[in-house]
Design an enzyme around this catalytic site. Structure first.
Site, PDB file in Angstrom:
ATOM      1  N   PHE A 185      24.653  15.426  -8.951  1.00 34.77           N
ATOM      2  CA  PHE A 185      23.713  14.870  -7.954  1.00 34.77           C
ATOM      3  C   PHE A 185      24.420  14.580  -6.635  1.00 34.77           C
ATOM      4  CE2 PHE A 185      22.055  13.828 -12.147  1.00 34.77           C
ATOM      5  CZ  PHE A 185      20.769  14.344 -12.044  1.00 34.77           C
ATOM      6  N   SER A 186      25.572  15.195  -6.436  1.00 36.10           N
ATOM      7  CA  SER A 186      26.449  14.843  -5.323  1.00 36.10           C
ATOM      8  C   SER A 186      25.807  15.040  -3.939  1.00 36.10           C
ATOM      9  CB  SER A 186      27.717  15.693  -5.423  1.00 36.10           C
ATOM     10  OG  SER A 186      28.440  15.631  -4.227  1.00 36.10           O
ATOM     11  N   ASN A 187      25.858  13.983  -3.139  1.00 35.64           N
ATOM     12  CA  ASN A 187      25.394  14.082  -1.752  1.00 35.64           C
ATOM     13  C   ASN A 187      26.308  14.998  -0.947  1.00 35.64           C
ATOM     14  OD1 ASN A 187      23.355  12.122  -2.135  1.00 35.64           O
ATOM     15  ND2 ASN A 187      24.892  10.504  -1.984  1.00 35.64           N
TER      16      ASN A 187
END
Ligand SMILES: Cc1ncc(COP(=O)(O)O)c(C=O)c1O
Length: 303
Positions: A65-67
């Site tokens: 889910f890395s920004n």
């Protein structure tokens, strides 16, 4: 990357105490390369592209889910640069289409390699191998944190931010808080709200900043990536009260902890506090999918 012309708003958050709290909406800097990510990537990308690589290629690391992954993929599309994401968790192989962050990153042209958690934990080795495999690629560390990232964070500060006593940011890999610390005015104290358990953060930040004007405060609230019901309630109420969306992994945890500290009279009367909204809103869709599957309350804005 060009310096955007947008004037970032600094919004007051009214409080009952004799304390002033504002939030600087860095999340508005770009629709996809949001908040601190824009400035952490700024010098990294520009220095690399100035060398005129024939086929520019950026490799970086992140979780599902890395920004940061989302930001690098969007930047790749915008700048016409190929991108490769090294993603933690081999179980995502063949299933990434169901993850909104990875699906959008792929739509923006990013390719993936999924690695086991063990392989991922040895990023030095991974980086070394990748640089041999792709000698001309720019390999950006996880979270984008390095010296160039710290340099880019100076753009979060301007004339308007000088009057504040405290500068606050969420802390993951430490680059953002290190940049604030490095470029803060002499009278300013920098507070980093740690959302990860990482004993080496203090040292990393001190080295990158070169100053000791910062404190790191625990804001994990259940651990990195964990979303408690109180966190969800706080984010939903914050939106109801102030009309500002926060994310559950970084900015929501920071803001909730700031409110707790204000309640506990941590800040002297008349303190002027500035909190940076560092983005991360792209992760809400994935977070809500997870919450829905577990029949838990959702993060809801405007409903
Ligand atoms: C929304 C958000 N806020 C804060 C941070 C923390 O930044 P840093 O990794 O520089 O500590 C991140 C990670 O990049 C992030 O995505």
């Amino acid at each position: 990357m060009k310096i955007p012309e947008i004037q970032i708003p600094i919004i007051p958050i009214p409080l009952e105490k004799n304390i002033t709290l504002f939030i600087k909406r860095e999340d508005l800097i770009h629709p996809e390369i949001s908040g601190n990510k824009f400035w952490k990537l700024f010098y990294n990308i520009n220095h690399y592209l100035e060398k005129n690589p024939e086929k520019p290629f950026i490799i970086t690391f992140g979780g599902a889910f890395s920004n940061h992954i989302a930001a690098v993929a969007a930047l790749g599309k915008e700048s016409g640069v190929s991108t490769l994401g090294i993603i933690r968790g081999e179980e995502l192989h063949g299933r990434w289409q169901y993850n909104p962050t990875l699906k959008t990153a792929a739509d923006n042209g990013m390719e993936f390699r999924f690695v086991t958690r063990q392989e991922y934990s040895d990023k030095n080795q991974l980086t070394e191998n990748l640089q041999i495999e792709f000698p001309h690629a720019l390999i950006i560390p996880e979270g984008g944190t390095n010296k160039n990232a710290v340099k880019g964070i100076q753009y979060l500060l301007n004339n308007e931010t000088k009057s504040f006593d405290y500068l606050c940011t969420a802390v993951g890999t430490g680059g953002t808080v290190a940049g604030l610390s490095r470029f803060a005015e002499q009278h300013q104290k920098v507070l980093g709200f740690k959302v990860v358990i990482d004993q080496s953060l203090e040292k990393t930040v001190a080295e990158l900043s070169g100053k000791n004007n910062f404190d790191l405060i625990d804001a994990q609230d259940g651990g990195y990536g964990k979303i408690t019901d109180e966190n969800i309630r706080f984010i939903n109420e914050f939106y109801q009260n102030f009309g500002i969306e926060l994310d559950p992994i970084y900015t929501g945890k920071m803001m909730r902890k700031i409110f707790e500290l204000i309640e506990e009279d941590y800040f002297p009367e008349k303190s002027r506090i500035l909190a940076f909204h560092t983005g991360g809103l792209q992760g809400i869709e994935g977070a809500n999918e997870m919450l829905r599957k577990k029949n838990r309350a959702l993060i809801q804005f405007g409903k």
